[in-house]
Structures are given as C-alpha cells and as structure tokens.
Motif scaffolding. Sequence first.
Motif, mmCIF file in Angstrom:
data_model
loop_
_atom_site.group_PDB
_atom_site.id
_atom_site.type_symbol
_atom_site.label_atom_id
_atom_site.label_comp_id
_atom_site.label_asym_id
_atom_site.label_seq_id
_atom_site.Cartn_x
_atom_site.Cartn_y
_atom_site.Cartn_z
ATOM 1 N N ILE A 106 21.519 -12.296 -30.314
ATOM 2 C CA ILE A 106 22.270 -12.009 -31.616
ATOM 3 C C ILE A 106 22.425 -10.699 -32.145
ATOM 4 C CG2 ILE A 106 21.780 -12.685 -34.032
ATOM 5 C CD1 ILE A 106 20.774 -15.522 -33.129
ATOM 6 N N GLU A 107 21.230 -9.990 -31.545
ATOM 7 C CA GLU A 107 21.254 -8.545 -32.146
ATOM 8 C C GLU A 107 22.109 -7.945 -31.620
ATOM 9 O OE1 GLU A 107 17.790 -5.211 -33.134
ATOM 10 O OE2 GLU A 107 17.144 -7.135 -32.556
ATOM 11 N N LEU A 108 22.465 -8.131 -30.113
ATOM 12 C CA LEU A 108 23.547 -7.532 -29.481
ATOM 13 C C LEU A 108 24.894 -7.715 -30.175
ATOM 14 C CD1 LEU A 108 21.844 -7.655 -25.972
ATOM 15 C CD2 LEU A 108 22.333 -5.336 -27.404
ATOM 16 N N MET A 109 25.137 -8.890 -30.405
ATOM 17 C CA MET A 109 26.507 -9.364 -30.832
ATOM 18 C C MET A 109 26.824 -8.572 -32.137
ATOM 19 S SD MET A 109 27.164 -13.183 -29.477
ATOM 20 C CE MET A 109 25.693 -13.943 -30.012
ATOM 21 N N LEU A 110 25.807 -8.532 -33.078
ATOM 22 C CA LEU A 110 25.757 -7.796 -34.079
ATOM 23 C C LEU A 110 26.154 -6.228 -33.999
ATOM 24 C CD1 LEU A 110 22.988 -9.556 -36.347
ATOM 25 C CD2 LEU A 110 25.480 -9.936 -36.672
ATOM 26 N N GLU A 111 25.504 -5.706 -32.902
ATOM 27 C CA GLU A 111 25.719 -4.428 -32.799
ATOM 28 C C GLU A 111 27.125 -4.404 -32.265
ATOM 29 O OE1 GLU A 111 25.108 -0.240 -32.072
ATOM 30 O OE2 GLU A 111 24.155 -1.561 -33.353
ATOM 31 N N LEU A 112 27.672 -4.936 -31.311
ATOM 32 C CA LEU A 112 28.850 -4.930 -30.574
ATOM 33 C C LEU A 112 30.272 -5.329 -31.436
ATOM 34 C CD1 LEU A 112 27.811 -6.233 -27.071
ATOM 35 C CD2 LEU A 112 28.414 -3.903 -27.413
ATOM 36 N N THR A 113 29.924 -6.211 -32.344
ATOM 37 C CA THR A 113 31.172 -6.732 -32.917
ATOM 38 C C THR A 113 31.945 -5.871 -33.872
ATOM 39 O OG1 THR A 113 30.096 -9.009 -33.341
ATOM 40 C CG2 THR A 113 31.717 -8.243 -35.018
ATOM 41 N N PRO A 114 31.213 -4.778 -34.380
ATOM 42 C CA PRO A 114 32.165 -3.812 -35.262
ATOM 43 C C PRO A 114 32.836 -2.700 -34.231
ATOM 44 C CG PRO A 114 29.658 -3.493 -35.524
ATOM 45 C CD PRO A 114 29.915 -4.595 -34.985
ATOM 46 N N ILE A 115 32.112 -2.775 -33.077
ATOM 47 C CA ILE A 115 32.837 -1.800 -31.891
ATOM 48 C C ILE A 115 33.870 -2.651 -31.409
ATOM 49 C CG2 ILE A 115 32.184 -0.968 -29.375
ATOM 50 C CD1 ILE A 115 29.108 -0.481 -30.291
ATOM 51 N N LEU A 116 33.877 -3.875 -31.020
ATOM 52 C CA LEU A 116 35.160 -4.680 -30.649
ATOM 53 C C LEU A 116 36.078 -4.342 -31.569
ATOM 54 C CD1 LEU A 116 33.079 -5.639 -28.768
ATOM 55 C CD2 LEU A 116 34.092 -8.086 -29.001
ATOM 56 N N ALA A 117 35.863 -4.430 -33.079
ATOM 57 C CA ALA A 117 36.891 -4.638 -34.087
ATOM 58 C C ALA A 117 37.446 -2.934 -33.976
ATOM 59 C CB ALA A 117 36.368 -4.696 -35.341
ATOM 60 N N ASP A 118 36.669 -1.988 -33.817
ATOM 61 C CA ASP A 118 37.458 -0.708 -33.804
ATOM 62 C C ASP A 118 38.036 -0.592 -32.178
ATOM 63 O OD1 ASP A 118 37.459 2.411 -34.509
ATOM 64 O OD2 ASP A 118 36.446 2.478 -32.491
ATOM 65 N N ARG A 119 37.805 -0.988 -31.197
ATOM 66 C CA ARG A 119 38.471 -0.702 -30.003
ATOM 67 C C ARG A 119 39.748 -1.610 -30.042
ATOM 68 N NH1 ARG A 119 34.185 0.840 -26.601
ATOM 69 N NH2 ARG A 119 32.981 2.191 -27.963
ATOM 70 N N LYS A 120 39.786 -2.538 -30.762
ATOM 71 C CA LYS A 120 41.037 -3.582 -31.092
ATOM 72 C C LYS A 120 42.068 -2.512 -31.572
ATOM 73 C CE LYS A 120 43.135 -7.683 -30.462
ATOM 74 N NZ LYS A 120 43.136 -8.174 -28.882
ATOM 75 N N GLN A 121 41.542 -1.882 -32.670
ATOM 76 C CA GLN A 121 42.861 -1.051 -33.430
ATOM 77 C C GLN A 121 42.818 0.406 -32.746
ATOM 78 O OE1 GLN A 121 44.359 -1.964 -36.077
ATOM 79 N NE2 GLN A 121 43.405 -4.035 -35.772
ATOM 80 N N HIS A 122 41.818 0.991 -31.837
ATOM 81 C CA HIS A 122 41.855 2.077 -31.285
ATOM 82 C C HIS A 122 41.184 1.916 -29.802
ATOM 83 C CE1 HIS A 122 41.482 2.699 -35.466
ATOM 84 N NE2 HIS A 122 42.467 3.507 -35.463
ATOM 85 N N PRO A 123 41.892 1.355 -28.725
ATOM 86 C CA PRO A 123 41.580 1.325 -27.621
ATOM 87 C C PRO A 123 41.505 2.348 -26.693
ATOM 88 C CG PRO A 123 43.948 0.545 -27.699
ATOM 89 C CD PRO A 123 43.419 0.947 -29.356
#
Length: 387
Positions: A181-198
């Motif tokens: 859960i802690e790792l997913m919370l850390e990775l979720t905003p990173i995924l959102a950013d990479r979706k917009q800026h791969p």
Amino acid sequence: MTTSIAGQQIAGQQIAGQQIAGQPIAGQSVRYDDEYGVYFVDGYDEVSAVLRGSGWSSDPRRNPLAPVEIRDLPQTALIFMDPPDHTRLRRIVGPVFTPRSIERIRPRVASIVEAALDGLDESAELVNEFAYVVPLAVIAELLDVGAEGAELFADLTPDLVKMLELDATPEDMVASVDASIELMLELTPILADRKQHPGDDFISALLAQDGITVDEVLGTCLLLLAAGHETTANLIANGTRALVQDPAHVLELAHDPVNAVEELLRVEGPVKMAGRTAVEDVELGGVTIPAGSFVLLQLDRANVDPRRFDDPLRLDLSRKPHGHLAFGSGPHFCLGAALSRMETAEALTRLFARYPHLELADEEPSWRVSNTFRALTELPVRGLRAS
C-alpha cells in the motif's frame, strides 16, 4: 527437523538454509503428507508437468493453507494470476521484458555494478553491501524514482517480499500488504506524471502498452520490486559463494558468462519451492491429486534430478544445462528472467575481474531460514583489492 508451510509445520521436507538438492532423486517423485494434506513434487518431469499444465492455479487465494490475510494483497501481480487474466496481461507487458529490450540497458547496469564495487572496502559483507545493492539500484533507475524512491524501496522491500514466502504467517501478510500500500501510494503520482510526460523508463514503457490499466502497472512494479529484487540478489550472492571456492569456476565464468549463469541457476538457484493448487483431478507421477489440493514443487531438487542431468550435484560451468527450472516454466516462466540473468552476469564478471583474489572470510556462511528462497543472510569476504 521441521519446516513451516503457510504457518503450519511440515516435517522432514527441507533443512532451512541448506540446499535441499543434497541427494539425487530416489523413489517416488510425488509424495503425499497425510498429516497436513500437502503433496510434495520433486522429479524434473513431474515438476515441469505442473508448471506447464493447465489444471493448476497460481492464485494464493485458492491455496487451502494460506492465511486469510493473503486476500488483501494486490490482485494485479502476474505471479498470482490465472488465465484468462494472466494470459492477457502477460501478452501486454511481455514486450517490455524481452531479452532485446533488456539488452538496451546493459550499459546502465554495468555502471551500477561498477559504482557498487567502488564502495566496497578490502573486507566486506557482500550480501547487503553488493548483492542487494545492485538489483535495487537497477530497479530504482529503471523506474526513475530518484534517491528518495530508492531509499523507500530499500526500506519496504524486505516486508514486500514476504508475499512470496510459502510459509508466510498472518503477521507476514499484514506487513507485506502494508508495504504494498505504501509503495502504491508513492508510485501513483509518478504514474500520473509519466502518463502526461513519458520518459525513457519502465513505467513509461508499461503505460504505453495498449490495454493496460493503472492498477496493472502498479502490480507489475510491485512484482519487479519483490520477485525481481529478491531472486537476483540471492543469485548474485549464491553465485559468488560457489565461484570463490574453485578458481576453475572463475575462469569458466570469464570464458562464457552467459552459460555460467545458467549452471549457477541450476545448482545455486535462488528459489527452492513454488506452490500450485489443483483446480481439477490430476494424474501426476502415478498419483491422483484431487481438485483443491495444494502441491509444493521442489525446484531445487528437480534441477538435480539424475533422470534429466548427468552427475547432477556437480557444479560444472562448462555444462549446457538446458531446461533447468530455476525460473519456472510454462505460462508463469519468470517475466524478469532476462533482466536477472543480465544483472547477475554483469555483477559476477565485474566482481571477479576486479578482485581475482577474492576469498571467503568465514567457512560457514549464514543462511536465511526460508522454505521458499535459498538465500544467504551474509557473505563476509576478503581480498577486495585490485590485482
């Protein structure tokens, strides 16, 4: 001697921390423990048949021995999925992990290995100072999470990997769920950013695959952190211990590192056992296994089955050990096998090229108590000086 499977004690099947492959296969290769209702499978053909067969489930929620807390684990990790979901997701993420894709990052891996070697003193403890450092740094760079992300990975992966232990207790499962859960919370905003800026990283590559969901990307990242980190670290440490005991091994490694890693996987593989649940009645090795039964596949014993390999207990780095089961087989063949092989080859060849006088500081290494992993807890060495 006893061992624990899913919190229960199963007698006489394994000596924790030692290679169960201490004796060649003899007698029946499929055995039923009537006290606990578990089938042990250790013959090469029989283990391979289960791994390749369609009558088995990898979903731990179908394991009758698993603690109920296992149901809280992320459900989008490939290692825990069955067809058709597994087939669909494997097809989507497979291109990111092909040998050709992995080969592109070899220079980055080599740089990480060299940096890790630079940080070693003349005497060092190679499990925690090298074997674990390399794959964790590789994953952190591949995911492009920066120094803070790498530190978080280092803190949480010891708990995360407990999801893969066959003898995980309820407390282990809670710790693993919390870490995920802690790792997913850390990775979720990173995924959102990479979706917009791969970028040029694995997260961006996964997000670019047609048909994949955010949850599936998260599950794949967690699997990379758990299975990819743990198995590679163990293989590097186990391989170092084996190589340092015979100078001829080091020469063979330098001559053909690709083949040498395959033989190390066969004899010194990082995973001892895998589990499956029968989803239908299955005939295996002359034994009928009823639907709903749990089987333990002893990969390390299968890899020294004399019916498959000549002189199976001898480590021979010139051998062509085709078909070993260290990475599994069939639909669940390890997704990160190419990455693990490449990291191990780079780590071992560069370690021994730089420090040819490497030797063990202790005759008896310290092994982790685990039914699942063949893992050293520490490997003190000396002779870390340039030739």
